[in-house]
Motif scaffolding. Sequence first.
Motif, PDB file in Angstrom:
ATOM      1  N   TRP A 118       0.690  -1.313  -0.141  1.00 46.46           N
ATOM      2  CA  TRP A 118      -0.133  -0.127   0.232  1.00 46.46           C
ATOM      3  C   TRP A 118       0.913   0.956  -0.346  1.00 46.46           C
ATOM      4  N   VAL A 120       0.464   5.371  -1.509  1.00 50.07           N
ATOM      5  CA  VAL A 120      -0.099   6.607  -1.634  1.00 50.07           C
ATOM      6  C   VAL A 120       1.237   7.909  -2.936  1.00 50.07           C
ATOM      7  N   TYR A 129       2.707   3.294   4.011  1.00 48.66           N
ATOM      8  CA  TYR A 129       1.381   1.959   4.601  1.00 48.66           C
ATOM      9  C   TYR A 129       2.270   1.340   5.118  1.00 48.66           C
ATOM     10  N   PRO A 160      -5.451   8.863   0.975  1.00 52.43           N
ATOM     11  CA  PRO A 160      -5.785   8.468  -0.467  1.00 52.43           C
ATOM     12  C   PRO A 160      -7.172   9.455  -0.748  1.00 52.43           C
ATOM     13  N   GLU A 171      -3.230   9.432  -4.544  1.00 52.41           N
ATOM     14  CA  GLU A 171      -4.517   8.285  -5.022  1.00 52.41           C
ATOM     15  C   GLU A 171      -3.419   6.742  -4.707  1.00 52.41           C
ATOM     16  N   TRP A 172      -3.637   5.841  -4.637  1.00 50.74           N
ATOM     17  CA  TRP A 172      -3.069   5.117  -4.464  1.00 50.74           C
ATOM     18  C   TRP A 172      -2.445   4.312  -5.163  1.00 50.74           C
ATOM     19  N   LEU A 174      -1.227   0.445  -6.035  1.00 48.78           N
ATOM     20  CA  LEU A 174      -1.385  -1.064  -5.198  1.00 48.78           C
ATOM     21  C   LEU A 174      -0.490  -1.999  -5.757  1.00 48.78           C
TER      22      LEU A 174
END
Length: 732
Positions: A118, A120, A129, A160, A171-172, A174
Motif C-alpha cells: 500500500w 499513496v 503504509y 488517499p 492516489e493509491w 497498490l
Amino acid sequence: MTDTKLKTTDELAWELVEQGFTIIPLGSPFEKITEFFLQERCKSDQDKAQQQWPKNPLISWKQYQDKEPTDDEIASWVQRWPHANYGIITGKSVVVVDADSKEAVEFMESGKVGRTPWKVKTAKGKHYYFQYDKSIEIRNSANTTTKIDVRGEGGYVVAPGSVHYTGVVYEWELDPTWPINSVHDLPYLLRDDITQIKSFNAEDKTIGNFGFSINAYLPTKHDGSPVEEGGRNNAAASLAGQYITAGYDLKTVTQLVSQWNNSNPAPLDQQELNTTVASVALTHLRNNPGAAISLEHEKPEPQQPTVEVLDEMPSHLYKVPGALGELVDYANDTAVKKQPALAVQTALALGSLVCGRYYKTDQDNFSSLYFLNVAKSGEGKEHGKKIIESVLETAGYGDLVAGSGYTSTGAVMSQALAHPNHITIIDEFGKYLESSHRKGNSHREEAITQLIEVWSRCDGVLRPQTYSTMSVKKEDLERPQRVSNPAITLFGMTTPGTFYQCLTPQLVRDGFLGRFLIMESDLPMQLSVKPEARPVPKTIIEWTRQVRTKLVGNLIPFKPSHEMPKQHVLFFDEKSLQLLDEFEAELNDKKQQLTDSELYVLLTRTREKAMRLALILSLSVDQANRVIHHSLTQWAIDYVRYLDFKLVDTVIRRVGGSEFETQLKACEEALRLAGGKGLTEYEMGRKPAFSKLDPRQFEQIKKALMNRGKAQFMANVNTYGRPRAAWVYINP
C-alpha cells in the motif's frame, strides 16, 4: 480542475473506515476557508491559507487517538462538509513513512526498508503504509532536509482520495500481486526499518561548499535542570517545544514548564513564561501545517459501573503518612517517568516487608500484603523494583529479596523456611498468571494456591504438603518443616493488556485476586527526563533499620522460621474500631449486591487489608507507636476502598462467571464497539476476542450471542450506500 474532483467524499470516508483506518475530516480546496483560520493561523496570508487549509483538521481530533469515531459522528461530518479531505490517524493501526522528495522516494524504493503493497502518490512523493507494531514505540519525526518523516503516535496523514491545494489527488498505488483486505494484513514497520530511516536522515548535509555539518550547530534540547539568569527563556522555549511535540495540551504544557521554572534560582515572571509558551505554540502551528494543539486534555466519557467508584484517586492518598511518605517523594524524584500512584504502592510494599512478622495489632493483623502495579510498557512501572532493592541493599537487608516468583508450592515453602519474612518481586506478573493456568503447568498453579494460604497464615503456622519420606535423608527429616507467622510480601508489575487478558473467573473465585492491592496508572505517555542522581535518604535507611532491630535486639534480631518471634502489639484506638465497623457495614451492603455474580469474593479481604495497612502507617509515623490513631485508619480505609471498588468494576466489565462467559463478554464488547456497521466474519477473525477461538468455540459464541438477543446476523447492513453482510450488536 475536472468535475471528477468535485464529487462528494462521503463514499471515501466509509471506504477508509471499512479498510480499518481511524479518520478525521480535513479542509478541502473546494471548501471555504474559515475566517479564524485565515486571520489567526495564517495572519491574513491568503496564499499560505490556501496551501495549509486542505491539511487542517476541521474538528478537535486528539480524542480519536484513543477511541474510534462513531458512525453518527462520521455521518455528521460527511453531511456538514460534503467535499472534505480526510486524514488518517497514525500510531493506532498504521504507521506511515512520508517520502516527500525524489531523493526520499529513491531511498524507500531501494530495498533498504521493507516493502509494503500500500503506497499513496502525493504531490511531491509517496506515502508508505505499514501496520503498527505496538511493541515498538513510534512517535512522529520530521526531517526538513531529507524529507523523510515517520508518522506514528500523535500524528495523522492526508488520506488517499483527498486533494492537494495544487489540485493533485492523493492516489493509491497498490501492488496487485500482494492481496490485502485491510490494514491488519499489512507488513509491520520493523526496528531495522526505523534504524535505516534514521541512518538516512542522520547523514551530514552540508551547505554549499563550506563543508561543515548542520547537525553540529542545531540547538540542544534542555533536560529540565534548573537554569541561572541569562538562559531561562531559551530553556523554557525548549521544554515547551518538547512537550507540545509530544502531544500535551496547552494547559498541561504551561503547568509542566511552570513547575520547572519554580526550581530555578531566580524564576521568570509568570506572565513572561506564558508569553514564551504561547510563542512556541504559534511557531509549532506555523511550522506544522494541519497540526492542532488542544487547550485542555479531553477525557473519555466514564463507564457506568455497577458498583460506585471514584474516577480518580483522592489527592490525599498520594501522600503516605510518616517516613514512607519520604520514600514516595524519593521514588518520584529519581524516576525517568514519574508515576505518583505507583510510587505510593512501592512505599507501602517496603513497609509491608520491613514490619513483617515482628509487629501485629490487637486484632491479630500483621503487615504482609500483596501489591500489583499496572502501567503501559516503558512508562516507569519497573522503577518501584529498583527503589525497594536499593533501600534494602543500603540498609543491609538485601537477603530479604527472594527470586522473581515461585515455580511450585515447594518453592514457596522452601523460601519461607529459609526466610520466613521476605519479598518476591515479579516482573510481567500477568504472564506469570497466564502461564499458571496453561495446561501442563500445574506446579505454578499450586504455587498460587500456596500464596493464597500464606496470606491468611500470618497469625499462624504454615506447613508443607505431605509427601513420601522414603528417599529423604534422616538429617532433613529432623529439620523442622513449619513456618511460624510467615510474612511474604508480593510486589508484581504488568501491562494492562497482559493482565486483563489472563483474568479468569477462577482467579476471582479462589480469592487470589481479592488479596491484592491493584493500582493501574491512567497517566498518558510521558517524556523521559534525566532524574537527579542521589542516594537513598538517610531517614529511610534509619527507619528501616530501627523497625527491624529496635524491638527485638541487635544481637539476635531474627528467630528461626519454626519459632514464634517476639511480637510487639499495637492497639487500635476506639475511633479506629468504630470506623472499621462502619466500613464493614458498607462492605456487607456491596457484597449483598454482588452475591448472585459471586464477585462479592473480591471484597471479603478488604477490611483485613485496611487493618494491615493501618499497622504499617502507624509504624511509618513513629516506629515506637503503640496505638494506631484513627486518622491513619481512615487513610487506610480510603485507600483500600478506592482500589477494591475499582477492581470490582473492572472485573464486572471484563470477566464472566466461567471461561465461556468471559469469552462471550469479550466478543460482545467487540461487536458493541463496532457500532451499527457490525463486523463481517472476516473482520471478526481480526479482533483479538474472536481470533483466540477455535472453529467450534467460534460457532458456539455466535449461537450464544444470537440466542441471548445480544447480536444478530444481517445480510444487508446499510453502511451509507455500501451494503454488506455482518453481525450487528443489539443494544438492549
